[in-house]
Design a protein around this motif. Structure first.
Motif, PDB file in Angstrom:
ATOM      1  N   ALA A  83     -19.094  26.939  41.625  1.00 28.96           N
ATOM      2  CA  ALA A  83     -19.299  28.197  40.902  1.00 28.96           C
ATOM      3  C   ALA A  83     -20.001  27.892  39.585  1.00 28.96           C
ATOM      4  O   ALA A  83     -19.648  26.942  38.883  1.00 28.96           O
ATOM      5  N   ALA A  84     -21.016  28.688  39.258  1.00 33.71           N
ATOM      6  CA  ALA A  84     -21.738  28.538  37.990  1.00 33.71           C
ATOM      7  C   ALA A  84     -21.279  29.633  37.042  1.00 33.71           C
ATOM      8  O   ALA A  84     -21.678  30.789  37.175  1.00 33.71           O
ATOM      9  N   LEU A  85     -20.425  29.263  36.096  1.00 34.39           N
ATOM     10  CA  LEU A  85     -19.852  30.210  35.136  1.00 34.39           C
ATOM     11  C   LEU A  85     -20.732  30.238  33.888  1.00 34.39           C
ATOM     12  O   LEU A  85     -20.866  29.232  33.192  1.00 34.39           O
ATOM     13  N   GLY A  86     -21.326  31.384  33.604  1.00 36.79           N
ATOM     14  CA  GLY A  86     -22.217  31.432  32.459  1.00 36.79           C
ATOM     15  C   GLY A  86     -22.562  32.841  32.034  1.00 36.79           C
ATOM     16  O   GLY A  86     -21.875  33.808  32.391  1.00 36.79           O
ATOM     17  N   ASP A  87     -23.651  32.940  31.270  1.00 35.28           N
ATOM     18  CA  ASP A  87     -24.102  34.225  30.740  1.00 35.28           C
ATOM     19  C   ASP A  87     -25.419  34.615  31.399  1.00 35.28           C
ATOM     20  O   ASP A  87     -25.635  34.318  32.577  1.00 35.28           O
ATOM     21  N   SER A  88     -26.308  35.267  30.657  1.00 34.12           N
ATOM     22  CA  SER A  88     -27.567  35.737  31.243  1.00 34.12           C
ATOM     23  C   SER A  88     -28.461  34.594  31.708  1.00 34.12           C
ATOM     24  O   SER A  88     -29.261  34.772  32.635  1.00 34.12           O
ATOM     25  N   LEU A  89     -28.356  33.424  31.085  1.00 38.07           N
ATOM     26  CA  LEU A  89     -29.150  32.272  31.513  1.00 38.07           C
ATOM     27  C   LEU A  89     -28.766  31.860  32.927  1.00 38.07           C
ATOM     28  O   LEU A  89     -29.621  31.468  33.731  1.00 38.07           O
ATOM     29  N   THR A  90     -27.493  31.939  33.232  1.00 38.65           N
ATOM     30  CA  THR A  90     -27.011  31.633  34.578  1.00 38.65           C
ATOM     31  C   THR A  90     -27.274  32.784  35.529  1.00 38.65           C
ATOM     32  O   THR A  90     -27.684  32.587  36.676  1.00 38.65           O
ATOM     33  N   GLN A  91     -27.059  34.003  35.036  1.00 40.73           N
ATOM     34  CA  GLN A  91     -27.189  35.192  35.872  1.00 40.73           C
ATOM     35  C   GLN A  91     -28.624  35.409  36.342  1.00 40.73           C
ATOM     36  O   GLN A  91     -28.854  35.922  37.439  1.00 40.73           O
ATOM     37  N   GLY A  92     -29.611  34.989  35.550  1.00 40.81           N
ATOM     38  CA  GLY A  92     -31.005  35.144  35.938  1.00 40.81           C
ATOM     39  C   GLY A  92     -31.677  36.340  35.315  1.00 40.81           C
ATOM     40  O   GLY A  92     -32.544  36.968  35.937  1.00 40.81           O
ATOM     41  N   TYR A  93     -31.315  36.652  34.091  1.00 44.88           N
ATOM     42  CA  TYR A  93     -31.828  37.824  33.385  1.00 44.88           C
ATOM     43  C   TYR A  93     -33.357  37.874  33.376  1.00 44.88           C
ATOM     44  O   TYR A  93     -34.032  36.887  33.091  1.00 44.88           O
ATOM     45  N   GLY A  94     -33.914  39.053  33.695  1.00 42.68           N
ATOM     46  CA  GLY A  94     -35.337  39.291  33.590  1.00 42.68           C
ATOM     47  C   GLY A  94     -36.189  38.718  34.699  1.00 42.68           C
ATOM     48  O   GLY A  94     -37.419  38.787  34.638  1.00 42.68           O
ATOM     49  N   GLN A 118     -34.683  35.660  43.391  1.00 38.31           N
ATOM     50  CA  GLN A 118     -34.986  34.336  43.935  1.00 38.31           C
ATOM     51  C   GLN A 118     -35.479  33.350  42.883  1.00 38.31           C
ATOM     52  O   GLN A 118     -35.480  32.139  43.110  1.00 38.31           O
ATOM     53  N   ASP A 119     -35.889  33.850  41.709  1.00 39.80           N
ATOM     54  CA  ASP A 119     -36.402  32.974  40.657  1.00 39.80           C
ATOM     55  C   ASP A 119     -35.358  32.606  39.609  1.00 39.80           C
ATOM     56  O   ASP A 119     -35.645  31.840  38.691  1.00 39.80           O
ATOM     57  N   GLY A 120     -34.154  33.165  39.724  1.00 43.43           N
ATOM     58  CA  GLY A 120     -33.104  32.892  38.759  1.00 43.43           C
ATOM     59  C   GLY A 120     -32.587  31.468  38.862  1.00 43.43           C
ATOM     60  O   GLY A 120     -32.904  30.721  39.796  1.00 43.43           O
ATOM     61  N   PHE A 121     -31.750  31.091  37.895  1.00 46.59           N
ATOM     62  CA  PHE A 121     -31.236  29.720  37.819  1.00 46.59           C
ATOM     63  C   PHE A 121     -30.453  29.320  39.059  1.00 46.59           C
ATOM     64  O   PHE A 121     -30.702  28.255  39.655  1.00 46.59           O
ATOM     65  N   VAL A 122     -29.520  30.146  39.477  1.00 51.46           N
ATOM     66  CA  VAL A 122     -28.655  29.769  40.604  1.00 51.46           C
ATOM     67  C   VAL A 122     -29.437  29.674  41.911  1.00 51.46           C
ATOM     68  O   VAL A 122     -29.296  28.681  42.641  1.00 51.46           O
ATOM     69  N   PRO A 123     -30.268  30.654  42.278  1.00 58.66           N
ATOM     70  CA  PRO A 123     -31.045  30.507  43.513  1.00 58.66           C
ATOM     71  C   PRO A 123     -31.984  29.298  43.503  1.00 58.66           C
ATOM     72  O   PRO A 123     -32.110  28.591  44.509  1.00 58.66           O
ATOM     73  N   GLN A 124     -32.639  29.055  42.359  1.00 62.33           N
ATOM     74  CA  GLN A 124     -33.526  27.885  42.292  1.00 62.33           C
ATOM     75  C   GLN A 124     -32.729  26.584  42.385  1.00 62.33           C
ATOM     76  O   GLN A 124     -33.148  25.637  43.066  1.00 62.33           O
ATOM     77  N   LEU A 125     -31.598  26.526  41.721  1.00 63.95           N
ATOM     78  CA  LEU A 125     -30.764  25.328  41.794  1.00 63.95           C
ATOM     79  C   LEU A 125     -30.221  25.132  43.205  1.00 63.95           C
ATOM     80  O   LEU A 125     -30.182  24.010  43.718  1.00 63.95           O
ATOM     81  N   ASP A 126     -29.833  26.221  43.852  1.00 63.71           N
ATOM     82  CA  ASP A 126     -29.314  26.139  45.214  1.00 63.71           C
ATOM     83  C   ASP A 126     -30.371  25.559  46.152  1.00 63.71           C
ATOM     84  O   ASP A 126     -30.071  24.671  46.970  1.00 63.71           O
ATOM     85  N   ARG A 127     -31.616  26.025  46.020  1.00 61.85           N
ATOM     86  CA  ARG A 127     -32.696  25.502  46.872  1.00 61.85           C
ATOM     87  C   ARG A 127     -32.950  24.027  46.574  1.00 61.85           C
ATOM     88  O   ARG A 127     -33.149  23.221  47.495  1.00 61.85           O
ATOM     89  N   TRP A 128     -32.936  23.678  45.277  1.00 61.87           N
ATOM     90  CA  TRP A 128     -33.169  22.281  44.901  1.00 61.87           C
ATOM     91  C   TRP A 128     -32.092  21.365  45.489  1.00 61.87           C
ATOM     92  O   TRP A 128     -32.404  20.291  46.021  1.00 61.87           O
ATOM     93  N   LEU A 129     -30.850  21.781  45.394  1.00 65.30           N
ATOM     94  CA  LEU A 129     -29.751  20.963  45.914  1.00 65.30           C
ATOM     95  C   LEU A 129     -29.874  20.770  47.426  1.00 65.30           C
ATOM     96  O   LEU A 129     -29.658  19.666  47.948  1.00 65.30           O
ATOM     97  N   LYS A 130     -30.214  21.839  48.116  1.00 65.92           N
ATOM     98  CA  LYS A 130     -30.354  21.747  49.575  1.00 65.92           C
ATOM     99  C   LYS A 130     -31.538  20.862  49.965  1.00 65.92           C
ATOM    100  O   LYS A 130     -31.491  20.160  50.981  1.00 65.92           O
ATOM    101  N   GLU A 131     -32.600  20.889  49.139  1.00 66.41           N
ATOM    102  CA  GLU A 131     -33.740  20.003  49.391  1.00 66.41           C
ATOM    103  C   GLU A 131     -33.343  18.529  49.256  1.00 66.41           C
ATOM    104  O   GLU A 131     -33.962  17.655  49.857  1.00 66.41           O
ATOM    105  N   GLN A 132     -32.319  18.274  48.442  1.00 68.84           N
ATOM    106  CA  GLN A 132     -31.813  16.905  48.272  1.00 68.84           C
ATOM    107  C   GLN A 132     -30.804  16.537  49.360  1.00 68.84           C
ATOM    108  O   GLN A 132     -30.260  15.434  49.347  1.00 68.84           O
TER     109      GLN A 132
END
Length: 212
Positions: free
Chosen positions: A26-37, A41-55
């Motif tokens: 779980a990624a506990l955070g604020d707008s930086l985590t939530q993907g504000y603006g 698919q371009d937010g922090f969590v979706p991009q990190l999720d794709r990166w992790l799966k690529e690894q």
């Protein structure tokens, strides 16, 4: 982790073969985590999720970011964020405390409460730091900046010095603007990609530890 070890022992005792489980972070955070603006698919969590799966990581990454949240908000909701299936927790909070000039001692107590709750739930933590600007004075900056490394050492958590590390290899403020949205606070999609490249290896470490 203890609970997974006990489960595996139970499966063996009952005569069933234990199988590896997907690690839940779980990624506990604020707008930086939530993907504000950004598009989802371009937010922090979706991009990190794709990166992790690529690894090759077998991970389920949960977006527990709430725009506008302070460390107090994170402390108030961490208990119900840590459902029984959560194995690891990324903690990235403090930016809104800075915007409001909240006493560093208060922010520290809130983040410590989050880390303690995770420890009591047998959940491993990656604590992501943040540095205060100088406009609140040297004493404020010193006290705030020390929150994250101090608590990471005290509770033996994973630690990333800053959410924004990696946006500019030259640490050039002008260059950083290239990777920010017009508000100058939130990263754009390319900025998030750079953040993910920097934090990703530390999250992989969290996945490995949490999956034990």
């Amino acid at each position: 982790m203890l609970r997974k070890t006990l489960m595996s022992m139970l499966f063996v005792f009952c005569g069933f073969a234990a199988t590896a489980e997907q690690v839940v972070i779980a990624a506990l955070g604020d707008s930086l985590t939530q993907g504000y603006g950004l598009p989802e698919q371009d937010g922090f969590v979706p991009q990190l999720d794709r990166w992790l799966k690529e690894q090759g990581a077998d991970v389920n990454l949960i977006n527990a970011g709430v725009s506008g949240d302070t460390t107090a908000g994170g402390a108030a909701r961490v208990a119900w964020t840590l459902t029984p299936d959560v194995d690891g927790l990324i903690v990235s909070l403090g930016g809104n405390d800075l915007l409001r000039g909240i006493d560093p001692a208060v922010a520290r107590a809130n983040i410590e409460a989050i880390v303690k709750t995770a420890a009591e739930s047998d959940v491993d933590v990656l604590l992501v730091g943040l540095q205060a600007p100088g406009n609140y004075g040297a004493d404020y900056k010193t006290a705030f900046d020390a929150i994250y490394p101090d608590l990471a050492e005290l509770y033996q958590t994973g630690y990333a010095p800053s959410f924004f590390t990696g946006l500019s290899a030259e640490n050039d403020p002008e260059a950083v603007r290239t990777f920010m949205q017009p508000d100058g606070i939130h990263p754009n999609a390319e900025g998030v990609a750079r953040i993910v490249e920097n934090l990703g290896p530390l999250v992989l470490d969290l996945v490995a530890v949490a999956g034990q």
